[in-house]
Design a protein around this motif. Structure first.
Motif, PDB file in Angstrom:
ATOM      1  N   ARG A  28      28.057  31.836  91.574  1.00 25.20           N
ATOM      2  CA  ARG A  28      27.564  32.631  92.700  1.00 25.20           C
ATOM      3  C   ARG A  28      28.215  33.993  92.849  1.00 25.20           C
ATOM      4  NH1 ARG A  28      28.488  28.267  97.184  1.00 25.20           N
ATOM      5  NH2 ARG A  28      29.288  26.874  95.605  1.00 25.20           N
ATOM      6  N   GLY A  29      29.253  34.284  92.061  1.00 18.76           N
ATOM      7  CA  GLY A  29      29.931  35.567  92.158  1.00 18.76           C
ATOM      8  C   GLY A  29      31.157  35.509  93.051  1.00 18.76           C
ATOM      9  N   VAL A  30      32.007  36.491  92.901  1.00 14.13           N
ATOM     10  CA  VAL A  30      33.260  36.542  93.666  1.00 14.13           C
ATOM     11  C   VAL A  30      32.987  36.673  95.154  1.00 14.13           C
ATOM     12  CG1 VAL A  30      35.453  37.766  93.977  1.00 14.13           C
ATOM     13  CG2 VAL A  30      34.472  37.564  91.707  1.00 14.13           C
ATOM     14  N   GLU A  31      31.908  37.381  95.496  1.00  9.43           N
ATOM     15  CA  GLU A  31      31.588  37.574  96.911  1.00  9.43           C
ATOM     16  C   GLU A  31      31.270  36.255  97.614  1.00  9.43           C
ATOM     17  OE1 GLU A  31      28.140  37.962  94.267  1.00  9.43           O
ATOM     18  OE2 GLU A  31      29.993  39.099  94.351  1.00  9.43           O
ATOM     19  N   ALA A  32      30.864  35.236  96.861  1.00  3.57           N
ATOM     20  CA  ALA A  32      30.559  33.920  97.447  1.00  3.57           C
ATOM     21  C   ALA A  32      31.791  33.020  97.520  1.00  3.57           C
ATOM     22  CB  ALA A  32      29.464  33.225  96.637  1.00  3.57           C
ATOM     23  N   LEU A  33      32.893  33.497  96.989  1.00  3.41           N
ATOM     24  CA  LEU A  33      34.126  32.690  97.001  1.00  3.41           C
ATOM     25  C   LEU A  33      34.713  32.692  98.409  1.00  3.41           C
ATOM     26  CD1 LEU A  33      36.173  31.117  95.147  1.00  3.41           C
ATOM     27  CD2 LEU A  33      37.508  33.219  95.150  1.00  3.41           C
ATOM     28  N   THR A  34      34.598  31.556  99.053  1.00  7.60           N
ATOM     29  CA  THR A  34      35.214  31.360 100.358  1.00  7.60           C
ATOM     30  C   THR A  34      36.021  30.070 100.282  1.00  7.60           C
ATOM     31  OG1 THR A  34      33.377  30.047 101.245  1.00  7.60           O
ATOM     32  CG2 THR A  34      33.267  32.469 101.552  1.00  7.60           C
ATOM     33  N   LEU A  54      46.958  29.602 100.208  1.00  9.14           N
ATOM     34  CA  LEU A  54      46.940  30.094 101.583  1.00  9.14           C
ATOM     35  C   LEU A  54      45.694  30.877 101.952  1.00  9.14           C
ATOM     36  CD1 LEU A  54      50.662  31.221 101.934  1.00  9.14           C
ATOM     37  CD2 LEU A  54      49.581  29.111 102.754  1.00  9.14           C
ATOM     38  N   ASN A  55      45.056  31.504 100.942  1.00  9.50           N
ATOM     39  CA  ASN A  55      43.894  32.342 101.237  1.00  9.50           C
ATOM     40  C   ASN A  55      43.082  32.593  99.962  1.00  9.50           C
ATOM     41  OD1 ASN A  55      45.280  34.436  99.796  1.00  9.50           O
ATOM     42  ND2 ASN A  55      46.385  34.957 101.677  1.00  9.50           N
ATOM     43  N   LYS A  56      42.013  33.329 100.126  1.00 10.48           N
ATOM     44  CA  LYS A  56      41.110  33.644  99.024  1.00 10.48           C
ATOM     45  C   LYS A  56      41.833  34.409  97.913  1.00 10.48           C
ATOM     46  CE  LYS A  56      36.913  36.340  98.213  1.00 10.48           C
ATOM     47  NZ  LYS A  56      35.753  36.969  98.849  1.00 10.48           N
ATOM     48  N   ASN A  57      42.677  35.362  98.279  1.00 12.09           N
ATOM     49  CA  ASN A  57      43.416  36.130  97.266  1.00 12.09           C
ATOM     50  C   ASN A  57      44.305  35.227  96.423  1.00 12.09           C
ATOM     51  OD1 ASN A  57      42.287  38.597  97.741  1.00 12.09           O
ATOM     52  ND2 ASN A  57      44.051  39.456  98.810  1.00 12.09           N
ATOM     53  N   ALA A  58      44.929  34.249  97.061  1.00 16.23           N
ATOM     54  CA  ALA A  58      45.776  33.325  96.306  1.00 16.23           C
ATOM     55  C   ALA A  58      44.935  32.541  95.297  1.00 16.23           C
ATOM     56  CB  ALA A  58      46.499  32.373  97.251  1.00 16.23           C
ATOM     57  N   LEU A  59      43.734  32.174  95.687  1.00 14.48           N
ATOM     58  CA  LEU A  59      42.830  31.492  94.759  1.00 14.48           C
ATOM     59  C   LEU A  59      42.474  32.395  93.582  1.00 14.48           C
ATOM     60  CD1 LEU A  59      40.307  29.575  97.028  1.00 14.48           C
ATOM     61  CD2 LEU A  59      41.582  28.608  95.118  1.00 14.48           C
ATOM     62  N   ILE A  60      42.097  33.620  93.879  1.00 11.27           N
ATOM     63  CA  ILE A  60      41.720  34.573  92.822  1.00 11.27           C
ATOM     64  C   ILE A  60      42.881  34.803  91.873  1.00 11.27           C
ATOM     65  CG2 ILE A  60      41.086  36.979  92.367  1.00 11.27           C
ATOM     66  CD1 ILE A  60      39.423  36.840  94.995  1.00 11.27           C
ATOM     67  N   SER A 115      34.268  42.385  88.594  1.00  7.76           N
ATOM     68  CA  SER A 115      33.498  43.075  89.634  1.00  7.76           C
ATOM     69  C   SER A 115      34.373  43.494  90.809  1.00  7.76           C
ATOM     70  CB  SER A 115      32.348  42.198  90.123  1.00  7.76           C
ATOM     71  OG  SER A 115      32.839  41.108  90.880  1.00  7.76           O
ATOM     72  N   ILE A 116      35.538  42.877  90.921  1.00  8.56           N
ATOM     73  CA  ILE A 116      36.447  43.253  92.016  1.00  8.56           C
ATOM     74  C   ILE A 116      37.726  43.889  91.477  1.00  8.56           C
ATOM     75  CG2 ILE A 116      35.598  41.514  93.624  1.00  8.56           C
ATOM     76  CD1 ILE A 116      38.302  39.987  92.919  1.00  8.56           C
ATOM     77  N   LEU A 117      37.639  44.423  90.268  1.00  9.82           N
ATOM     78  CA  LEU A 117      38.820  44.976  89.609  1.00  9.82           C
ATOM     79  C   LEU A 117      39.587  45.951  90.490  1.00  9.82           C
ATOM     80  CD1 LEU A 117      40.325  44.791  86.946  1.00  9.82           C
ATOM     81  CD2 LEU A 117      38.957  46.695  86.116  1.00  9.82           C
ATOM     82  N   VAL A 118      38.886  46.819  91.173  1.00 12.86           N
ATOM     83  CA  VAL A 118      39.556  47.816  92.015  1.00 12.86           C
ATOM     84  C   VAL A 118      40.253  47.171  93.201  1.00 12.86           C
ATOM     85  CG1 VAL A 118      39.232  50.148  92.910  1.00 12.86           C
ATOM     86  CG2 VAL A 118      37.439  49.127  91.553  1.00 12.86           C
TER      87      VAL A 118
END
Length: 190
Positions: A28-34, A54-60, A115-118
């Motif tokens: 579904r893309g990174v934007e769908a990662l919740t 703890l959060n989405k960033n930790a998952l990524i 897609s979220i490199l920046v």
């Protein structure tokens, strides 16, 4: 439950969550990662997920680091299985073979993450940079001419990126010829 069983169960749950996060990103893309999407995909409670991440960033960050570790493990395995151990180019051959054998799922995941490199968490970017530096140093000290080793790395990375982004992907026959040529370059006298 003993301490060892608890540790194994936690590790299994953590791995399940990372796989679920990767699958959500691929599908579904990174934007769908919740957190909710990952918990549902893994069939784990949101509290169970929060225990590990703890959060989405930790998952990524952890999904990205897992990809780096998987590639590093594949590199080591290819290095140990080289058909000409102890000769110049052994590590470069391992790099070519590892990149060439990257799974379609990993390629899709990397393409989606890019897609979220920046916006990517700095911790993940630092990990990527550290691995890249280590790999490049090994290429340059592999007994090949450093320029030749860099050309080989850039070529296999280019093939890898073309497949990840599905842009200018060579036909299978041409792809095989490219990989064989790069491997032959690792055996060329200087």
């Amino acid at each position: 439950m003993g301490a060892s069983k608890k540790t194994k169960a936690r590790s299994a749950t953590r791995e399940k969550l990372l796989q679920a996060a990767a699958q959500v990103i691929i599908d579904r893309g990174v934007e769908a990662l919740t957190l909710d999407a990952v918990a549902q995909q893994a069939d784990v409670s949101k509290g169970g997920l929060l225990y590990h991440f703890l959060n989405k960033n930790a998952l990524i960050v952890n999904v990205g680091q897992q990809q780096l570790q998987n590639f590093e493990a594949a590199l080591q395995q290819e290095f140990e299985q080289d058909d000409a151990p102890g000769t110049p180019g052994q590590w470069t051959r391992a790099y070519v073979r590892s990149a060439e054998r990257t799974s379609k799922e990993s390629l899709a995941l990397i393409a989606r993450l890019s897609s979220i490199l920046v916006e990517m968490p700095s911790e993940l970017l630092q990990s990527v940079e550290a691995y890249e530096q280590r790999w490049h140093q090994r290429l340059e000290s592999d007994g090949l001419d450093p320029v030749q080793a860099t050309i080989i790395q850039l070529a296999i990375d280019g093939l890898w990126f073309s497949e990840a982004f599905q842009m200018a992907v060579p036909r299978e026959e041409r792809r095989t010829q490219i990989v064989e040529t790069l491997l032959a370059m690792t055996r060329s006298p200087q």
